[in-house]
Design an enzyme around this catalytic site. Structure first.
Site, PDB file in Angstrom:
ATOM      1  N   ALA A 109       0.843  -1.195   0.000  1.00  0.00           N
ATOM      2  CA  ALA A 109       0.000   0.000   0.000  1.00  0.00           C
ATOM      3  C   ALA A 109       0.882   1.250   0.000  1.00  0.00           C
ATOM      4  O   ALA A 109       1.976   1.260   0.578  1.00  0.00           O
ATOM      5  CB  ALA A 109      -0.910   0.008   1.224  1.00  0.00           C
ATOM      6  N   GLU A 179      -1.881  -4.261  -9.056  1.00  0.00           N
ATOM      7  CA  GLU A 179      -0.719  -5.139  -8.882  1.00  0.00           C
ATOM      8  C   GLU A 179      -1.157  -6.513  -8.390  1.00  0.00           C
ATOM      9  O   GLU A 179      -0.709  -7.549  -8.904  1.00  0.00           O
ATOM     10  CB  GLU A 179       0.256  -4.521  -7.875  1.00  0.00           C
ATOM     11  CG  GLU A 179       0.895  -3.233  -8.324  1.00  0.00           C
ATOM     12  CD  GLU A 179       1.724  -2.587  -7.225  1.00  0.00           C
ATOM     13  OE1 GLU A 179       2.420  -1.607  -7.514  1.00  0.00           O
ATOM     14  OE2 GLU A 179       1.659  -3.065  -6.066  1.00  0.00           O
TER      15      GLU A 179
END
Length: 234
Positions: A109, A179
């Protein structure tokens, strides 16, 4: 009658399963999931933790060395850990003839870029692992998505650092969500759960939660990095 400890300890690790007075024997036979892909097969006790921790605290259950572990290694594994990580190791070896690839793509993140993600990156690089990490590999003026696309294509395996910040980001379809979608399509993914649980992850990404991985709740980050470094060493 012994009571199941899954609500407290979880049964995604061999250690947690062995500690359970109700389920220890049964989990010893079935724990670890399908050996062909390292995934976890659910049982009547709800899992909430990942596989693994190092030999320094694991007792007799951590007495196995995988074939990729060096002769002088001090890291020990459970048989279940070896079964879960073997498909990822096979992918590493299949790609060994492509020397220009990074060892690891680190998915994380944005909020963790200066915290847990950087810590894991630094620990891996200190062990000689070549890590694709957006904080250092995306230069000024470079399109972020295209850089990530190249990083994914040119890395042997992916590590997903699962933190509370990642769990907040994924529902918003952030960059880390893209991703993760790419990594889930391949059998070259290892989740590392940090500061949260598999139960919380399952609420956001059941597919990722089904993958066996490592957890800093069961072993410190340096031990996690040691196992990941062995996994990709050639």
């Amino acid at each position: 009658m012994p009571r199941c400890t899954a609500p407290v300890y979880g049964h995604r690790s061999a250690a947690a399963a062995a500690r359970c007075p109700a389920c220890g024997g049964r989990y010893g036979r079935s724990y670890g999931g399908n050996s062909s892909n390292g995934s976890y097969s659910p049982s009547s006790c709800s899992p909430s933790r990942s596989i693994g921790s190092s030999g320094s605290s694991g007792g007799s259950s951590r007495s196995t060395k995988p074939r990729w572990s060096g002769a002088g290694s001090s890291v020990w594994y459970t048989p279940e850990e070896v079964r879960a990580l073997t498909p990822v190791r096979n992918s590493v070896e299949d790609l060994a003839k492509q020397p220009d690839l990074r060892d690891v793509f680190l998915c994380h993140a944005w909020d963790d870029r200066q915290g847990a993600a950087k810590e894991l990156h630094d620990l891996l690089e200190s062990r000689g692992v070549r890590v694709w990490f957006s904080e250092k590999d995306v230069g000024l003026g470079v399109p972020l998505l295209r850089a990530i696309d190249k990083g994914l294509a040119n890395s042997r395996i992916g590590i997903v650092l699962v933190t509370p910040a990642l769990l907040r980001r994924l529902p918003a379809e952030s960059i880390s969500d893209k991703e993760l979608s790419a990594l889930l399509a391949r059998e070259r993914l290892v989740p590392v759960v940090h500061g949260t649980t598999y139960e919380a992850l399952r609420e956001v990404s059941p597919l990722l939660a089904s993958r066996s991985g490592l957890s800093t709740a069961e072993e410190p980050m340096p031990d996690v990095a040691a196992k990941l470094a062995e996994l990709v060493a050639l």
